[in-house]
Enzyme design. Structure first.
Site, mmCIF file in Angstrom:
data_model
loop_
_atom_site.group_PDB
_atom_site.id
_atom_site.type_symbol
_atom_site.label_atom_id
_atom_site.label_comp_id
_atom_site.label_asym_id
_atom_site.label_seq_id
_atom_site.Cartn_x
_atom_site.Cartn_y
_atom_site.Cartn_z
ATOM 1 N N LYS A 40 4.674 -14.501 14.835
ATOM 2 C CA LYS A 40 4.704 -15.798 15.545
ATOM 3 C C LYS A 40 4.525 -16.997 14.625
ATOM 4 O O LYS A 40 5.082 -18.057 14.857
ATOM 5 C CB LYS A 40 3.690 -15.836 16.683
ATOM 6 C CG LYS A 40 2.297 -15.322 16.378
ATOM 7 C CD LYS A 40 2.151 -13.873 16.731
ATOM 8 C CE LYS A 40 1.052 -13.242 15.908
ATOM 9 N NZ LYS A 40 0.170 -12.381 16.626
ATOM 10 N N GLU A 43 11.344 -11.283 20.167
ATOM 11 C CA GLU A 43 10.720 -11.042 21.476
ATOM 12 C C GLU A 43 9.238 -10.695 21.337
ATOM 13 O O GLU A 43 8.414 -11.083 22.176
ATOM 14 C CB GLU A 43 11.473 -9.892 22.174
ATOM 15 C CG GLU A 43 11.079 -9.647 23.605
ATOM 16 C CD GLU A 43 11.387 -10.820 24.525
ATOM 17 O OE1 GLU A 43 12.553 -11.088 24.802
ATOM 18 O OE2 GLU A 43 10.418 -11.485 24.962
ATOM 19 N N GLY A 65 -7.097 -3.123 17.427
ATOM 20 C CA GLY A 65 -5.861 -3.621 16.796
ATOM 21 C C GLY A 65 -5.262 -4.823 17.503
ATOM 22 O O GLY A 65 -4.084 -5.120 17.358
ATOM 23 N N LYS A 121 2.394 -19.522 19.717
ATOM 24 C CA LYS A 121 3.214 -18.935 20.788
ATOM 25 C C LYS A 121 3.727 -20.002 21.753
ATOM 26 O O LYS A 121 4.876 -19.950 22.180
ATOM 27 C CB LYS A 121 2.400 -17.855 21.506
ATOM 28 C CG LYS A 121 2.127 -16.655 20.599
ATOM 29 C CD LYS A 121 1.096 -15.720 21.180
ATOM 30 C CE LYS A 121 0.873 -14.508 20.287
ATOM 31 N NZ LYS A 121 -0.298 -13.714 20.688
ATOM 32 N N ARG A 146 0.837 -1.207 0.000
ATOM 33 C CA ARG A 146 0.000 0.000 0.000
ATOM 34 C C ARG A 146 0.873 1.259 0.000
ATOM 35 O O ARG A 146 2.042 1.201 0.352
ATOM 36 C CB ARG A 146 -0.875 0.033 1.259
ATOM 37 C CG ARG A 146 -1.827 -1.138 1.357
ATOM 38 C CD ARG A 146 -2.291 -1.340 2.786
ATOM 39 N NE ARG A 146 -1.205 -1.795 3.642
ATOM 40 C CZ ARG A 146 -1.344 -2.083 4.933
ATOM 41 N NH1 ARG A 146 -2.511 -1.945 5.510
ATOM 42 N NH2 ARG A 146 -0.309 -2.493 5.648
HETATM 43 N N1 HSE Z 1 -3.823 -11.360 17.891
HETATM 44 C C1 HSE Z 1 -2.798 -11.441 18.871
HETATM 45 C C2 HSE Z 1 -3.436 -11.422 20.264
HETATM 46 C C3 HSE Z 1 -1.859 -10.291 18.698
HETATM 47 O O1 HSE Z 1 -4.620 -11.089 20.361
HETATM 48 O O2 HSE Z 1 -2.788 -11.754 21.236
HETATM 49 C C4 HSE Z 1 -0.593 -10.393 19.487
HETATM 50 O O3 HSE Z 1 0.187 -11.492 19.103
#
Ligand code: HSE
Length: 411
Positions: free
Chosen positions: A100, A124, A182, A200, A44
């Site tokens: 991740k 991190e 977000g 994770k 974009r």
């Molecule tokens: N979508 C992920 C969460 C963002 O809600 O934890 C952070 O990794």
């Protein structure tokens, strides 16, 4: 002076750019040299943003510029991120990634590539957003023999569960709000179905136990089926339903990683982690228990972790301190989910306690909670999958229906 580039200008990438501009002077002081944000790679254009003139469309521009020493990868997804990151590392450019999925699927290869080219691949931000957990695991806690890690690793689902419990908000409204803030992934099913938390726990398991754990080996269940009724009944029993990502090392030396909603005992600090906050509880022979807590998602908390990695990468230029795990071709060190054993919160259709005791054995502390005439809930003794299946059959034979069931995370 070093130049850096940012791959992807979404929530996290734009956070990296803006936090860098805000704290440029102190970041440069901590790096020990000046830094220039040279390029932002995105499909974009951002004509209205102050950094709009830095936007480029091809990774080749970054690869061809020898002054770019560090790259922030905030694109998400495996491809093209993998190809771009690998190419940067092969050019000796260190990469700080918040991705991740990339680390969980390709971390072993990228760590090896970084080592081979005397640069660094740090991530991190990939687990726990702002929380320092990767560095503590492979540095500060490196003298420990780890036995378990349990965490709330997805901010979106923790935020949704909280809104449902505390404000009686329905699932879709809570999800839309977390997208607005977000927190959620581009495709929020990755949050809701537990895939994000799975990636994770794969990263934490690989670091703690030294072998790459792939998402496909992890029993994963999300929060879609969590009912408010169980949330309320659990709360009467001193339990909080949370999406728990966990890995335990069993007596046979195998590890058992899982992601699923669990009913967390009140005494366990994880039961008090609310909203977008994440927390990770690590158990090791030296430390006993250590808990890490902070904002798990969002623009600036995640950008803070990416920039922290970038600062260290500038400081480490030309060196590669060990941060590795083995890449493995078999998952034989991962135990099958059938071995998973835990006390259970169980809700059934109306039944006499004596019948439930007959089916489940002595109930834990004889805990029985009845909310109305139609359902009964109990806390069972520790049971594995085979024991639960046998109990379900017995219940069915007695005309009793098992309505819901959550494994309990003890303190
Ligand atoms: N979508 C992920 C969460 C963002 O809600 O934890 C952070 O990794």
């Amino acid at each position: 002076m070093d130049k850096f580039a940012v791959l992807g200008c979404g929530v996290v990438g734009s956070g990296v750019v803006e936090l860098f501009e805000k704290n440029k002077t102190l970041i440069e002081k901590r790096c020990g040299k000046e830094l220039e944000m040279a390029y932002i790679l995105d499909l974009r254009d951002f004509p209205d943003r102050p950094y709009g003139n830095k936007v480029i469309k091809s990774i080749d521009t970054i690869l061809a510029d020898p002054e770019v020493k560090v790259v922030a990868e905030c694109m998400g997804g495996v491809e093209p991120a993998f190809t771009f990151v690998k190419a940067c590392l092969e050019k000796g450019k260190s990469v700080a990634s918040s991705n991740k999925e990339l680390v969980a699927e390709k971390g072993d290869i990228l760590l090896q590539t970084a080592k081979a080219h005397n640069c660094n691949f740090f991530f991190e931000a990939s687990v726990g957003g702002a929380i320092p957990i990767i560095r503590p695991l492979h540095k500060c806690l490196a003298a420990n023999d780890f036995t378990a890690i349990a965490g709330i690793l997805n901010g979106t689902t923790n935020f949704i569960l909280n809104k449902m419990i505390k404000e009686n908000m329905d699932f879709s409204t809570a999800l839309a709000l977390s997208q607005e803030k977000g927190y959620a992934e581009k495709d929020p099913t990755a949050d809701v179905e537990g895939h994000d938390a799975c990636r994770k726990i794969c990263i934490l398991s690989s670091l703690a136990f030294g072998k790459h754990v792939y998402p496909a080996s992890v029993h994963t269940k999300g929060i879609r089926e969590v009912e408010l009724k169980d949330v309320e009944l659990c709360s009467k029993l001193g339990l909080a339903i949370k999406l728990i990502a966990r890995v335990q090392r069993l007596e046979n030396g195998h590890i058992l990683p899982t992601v699923m909603p669990m009913a967390v005992e009140e005494d366990n600090l994880l039961s008090h982690v609310n909203g977008v906050y994440n927390a990770v509880m690590v158990r090791g022979d030296g430390i006993g228990k250590a808990m890490f807590y902070g904002r798990g998602a969002g623009k600036f908390p995640t950008a803070s972790a990416v920039l922290g990695d970038m600062i260290e990468e500038v400081q480490l230029e030309g060196t590669n301190p060990a941060q590795m795990w083995e890449n493995v071709h078999s998952a034989d060190f991962i135990e099958d989910f059938s071995a998973f054993t835990a006390k259970r919160y169980i809700r059934t259709t109306a039944a006499d306690v004596s019948i439930l005791t007959e089916v489940f054995g002595e109930l834990d502390d004889m805990t029985v909670s009845t909310d109305d005439d139609e359902t009964v809930c109990i806390v069972s003794r520790p049971m594995n999958a085979a024991m639960m299946n046998a109990a379900k059959k017995q219940l069915a034979q007695k005309g009793i229906q098992l309505l819901s069931e959550y494994p309990i995370l003890v303190s």
